[in-house]
Design an enzyme around this catalytic site. Structure first.
Site, PDB file in Angstrom:
ATOM      1  N   LYS A   1       4.400  -3.036  27.121  1.00 15.51           N
ATOM      2  CA  LYS A   1       5.512  -3.733  27.716  1.00 15.51           C
ATOM      3  C   LYS A   1       6.097  -2.975  28.885  1.00 15.51           C
ATOM      4  CE  LYS A   1       7.106  -5.412  23.199  1.00 15.51           C
ATOM      5  NZ  LYS A   1       8.192  -5.176  22.195  1.00 15.51           N
ATOM      6  N   GLY A   2       5.910  -1.673  28.901  1.00 19.41           N
ATOM      7  CA  GLY A   2       6.660  -0.777  29.790  1.00 19.41           C
ATOM      8  C   GLY A   2       6.641  -1.104  31.269  1.00 19.41           C
ATOM      9  N   GLU A  55       0.908   0.961  35.766  1.00 19.56           N
ATOM     10  CA  GLU A  55       1.520   1.633  34.609  1.00 19.56           C
ATOM     11  C   GLU A  55       2.957   2.021  34.927  1.00 19.56           C
ATOM     12  OE1 GLU A  55       1.481   2.342  31.647  1.00 19.56           O
ATOM     13  OE2 GLU A  55      -0.453   2.990  30.865  1.00 19.56           O
ATOM     14  N   ASP A  56       3.786   2.041  33.894  1.00 20.23           N
ATOM     15  CA  ASP A  56       5.151   2.539  34.068  1.00 20.23           C
ATOM     16  C   ASP A  56       5.152   4.056  34.213  1.00 20.23           C
ATOM     17  OD1 ASP A  56       4.277   2.889  31.432  1.00 20.23           O
ATOM     18  OD2 ASP A  56       6.147   2.241  30.511  1.00 20.23           O
ATOM     19  N   ASP A 102       1.875  10.068  30.950  1.00 19.81           N
ATOM     20  CA  ASP A 102       2.363  11.262  30.258  1.00 19.81           C
ATOM     21  C   ASP A 102       1.138  12.127  29.924  1.00 19.81           C
ATOM     22  OD1 ASP A 102       3.773  13.041  28.647  1.00 19.81           O
ATOM     23  OD2 ASP A 102       4.306  11.591  27.123  1.00 19.81           O
ATOM     24  N   LYS A 127       4.236  12.474  34.788  1.00 21.01           N
ATOM     25  CA  LYS A 127       4.725  13.780  34.311  1.00 21.01           C
ATOM     26  C   LYS A 127       3.623  14.793  34.564  1.00 21.01           C
ATOM     27  CE  LYS A 127       7.324  11.741  30.493  1.00 21.01           C
ATOM     28  NZ  LYS A 127       7.461  11.684  29.026  1.00 21.01           N
ATOM     29  N   VAL A 146      12.086   9.691  29.420  1.00 20.86           N
ATOM     30  CA  VAL A 146      12.914   8.831  30.256  1.00 20.86           C
ATOM     31  C   VAL A 146      12.936   7.399  29.716  1.00 20.86           C
ATOM     32  CG1 VAL A 146      12.559  10.183  32.369  1.00 20.86           C
ATOM     33  CG2 VAL A 146      10.979   8.328  31.831  1.00 20.86           C
ATOM     34  N   ASP A 196      11.342   2.349  27.287  1.00 20.70           N
ATOM     35  CA  ASP A 196      12.235   2.246  26.132  1.00 20.70           C
ATOM     36  C   ASP A 196      12.273   3.502  25.281  1.00 20.70           C
ATOM     37  OD1 ASP A 196       9.521   1.935  25.091  1.00 20.70           O
ATOM     38  OD2 ASP A 196      10.494   1.349  23.212  1.00 20.70           O
TER      39      ASP A 196
HETATM   40  P1  IMP Z   1       0.338   8.613  27.559  1.00 18.59           P
HETATM   41  O1  IMP Z   1      -0.786   7.883  26.890  1.00 18.59           O
HETATM   42  O2  IMP Z   1       0.746   9.840  26.804  1.00 18.59           O
HETATM   43  O3  IMP Z   1       0.078   8.900  29.021  1.00 18.59           O
HETATM   44  O4  IMP Z   1       1.621   7.702  27.463  1.00 18.59           O
HETATM   45  C1  IMP Z   1       1.608   6.521  28.086  1.00 18.59           C
HETATM   46  C2  IMP Z   1       2.622   5.533  27.547  1.00 18.59           C
HETATM   47  O5  IMP Z   1       3.606   6.098  26.683  1.00 18.59           O
HETATM   48  C3  IMP Z   1       3.368   5.019  28.736  1.00 18.59           C
HETATM   49  O6  IMP Z   1       2.696   3.912  29.307  1.00 18.59           O
HETATM   50  C4  IMP Z   1       4.712   4.661  28.151  1.00 18.59           C
HETATM   51  O7  IMP Z   1       4.693   3.354  27.666  1.00 18.59           O
HETATM   52  C5  IMP Z   1       4.893   5.664  27.031  1.00 18.59           C
HETATM   53  N1  IMP Z   1       5.701   6.819  27.498  1.00 18.59           N
HETATM   54  C6  IMP Z   1       5.260   8.037  27.903  1.00 18.59           C
HETATM   55  N2  IMP Z   1       6.278   8.838  28.269  1.00 18.59           N
HETATM   56  C7  IMP Z   1       7.394   8.078  28.120  1.00 18.59           C
HETATM   57  C8  IMP Z   1       8.781   8.347  28.386  1.00 18.59           C
HETATM   58  O8  IMP Z   1       9.226   9.410  28.835  1.00 18.59           O
HETATM   59  N3  IMP Z   1       9.624   7.322  28.108  1.00 18.59           N
HETATM   60  C9  IMP Z   1       9.221   6.108  27.634  1.00 18.59           C
HETATM   61  N4  IMP Z   1       7.936   5.834  27.389  1.00 18.59           N
HETATM   62  C10 IMP Z   1       7.028   6.805  27.626  1.00 18.59           C
HETATM   63 MG    MG Z   2       3.111   2.034  29.469  1.00 16.50          MG
END
Ligand code: IMP
Ligand code: MG
Length: 176
Positions: free
Chosen positions: A46-47, A101-102, A105, A133, A156, A162
């Site tokens: 959803k982000g 993507e939002d 991370d 990040k 964040v 969210d």
């Molecule tokens: P990753 O797979 O660890 O890169 O995380 C990706 C997903 O986790 C993102 O698309 C977000 O939906 C969620 N996410 C990662 N960091 C944050 C944050 O700081 N706040 C809110 N959602 C996050």
């Molecule tokens: Mg996301």
């Protein structure tokens, strides 16, 4: 009825105005890059829904909009295991896909989605993320083609993002 009290104190990190300016720049670069291409902009729910809505309105070349939905996150920690909850509804074979993507991370979600989308034979696959990040996974940078803002390793919310389902509606990005 008792609602669990959400964590308070929001510190603004990126203002609505800064988001708007930066998204205008991204839209311009993306429009130049995809001139005369069959483009599909693919939001990750959803982000990314708010970022996607603003980004597509700043893209001046014709394009289709699509969505996929994945989940991986629980509270403030990535579980590492990513699942596809909702699949796109049109074929991407032979078309140019821009994944939106939002936030990136660890990069697990992105790598999962790239693999999934590449298996459907698009002509090209590029990635635009609003936030990155960088400290968490510097290696993933090579996978990102347009980045709105690099941010420190903070959790964040706002502008689509969210904490436990809350705060997505905020017009700015903040930390809890
Ligand atoms: P990753 O797979 O660890 O890169 O995380 C990706 C997903 O986790 C993102 O698309 C977000 O939906 C969620 N996410 C990662 N960091 C944050 C944050 O700081 N706040 C809110 N959602 C996050
Ligand atoms: Mg996301």
């Amino acid at each position: 009825m008792s609602l669990e009290k959400p964590p308070a104190i929001l510190q603004p990190l990126i203002s609505a105005e800064d988001l708007s300016v930066r998204i205008g720049e991204l839209g311009k670069e993306i429009s130049e890059y995809y001139q005369d291409k069959d483009l599909i902009v693919m939001g990750v729910l959803k982000g990314s829904f708010i970022f996607m809505a603003d980004l597509v309105r700043s893209i001046s070349v014709n394009h289709a909009c699509e969505f996929v939905r994945v989940s991986s996150y629980h509270k403030k920690q990535s579980t590492g295991a990513v699942t596809l909850d909702f699949e796109m509804t049109q074929s991407i074979e032979g078309r140019h896909v821009l994944l939106v993507e939002d936030i990136v991370d660890t990069g697990q979600t992105l790598l999962f989605l790239k693999k999934h989308l590449l298996s459907k034979n698009p002509s090209s696959l590029k990635v635009c993320t609003l936030l990155y990040k960088q400290e968490v996974n510097p290696q993933i940078q090579t996978e990102l083609h347009w980045v709105g803002f690099e941010i420190p390793k903070l959790f964040v919310v706002g502008y689509g993002m969210d904490y436990e389902g809350l705060y997505r509606h905020l017009p700015f990005v903040g930390t809890l």
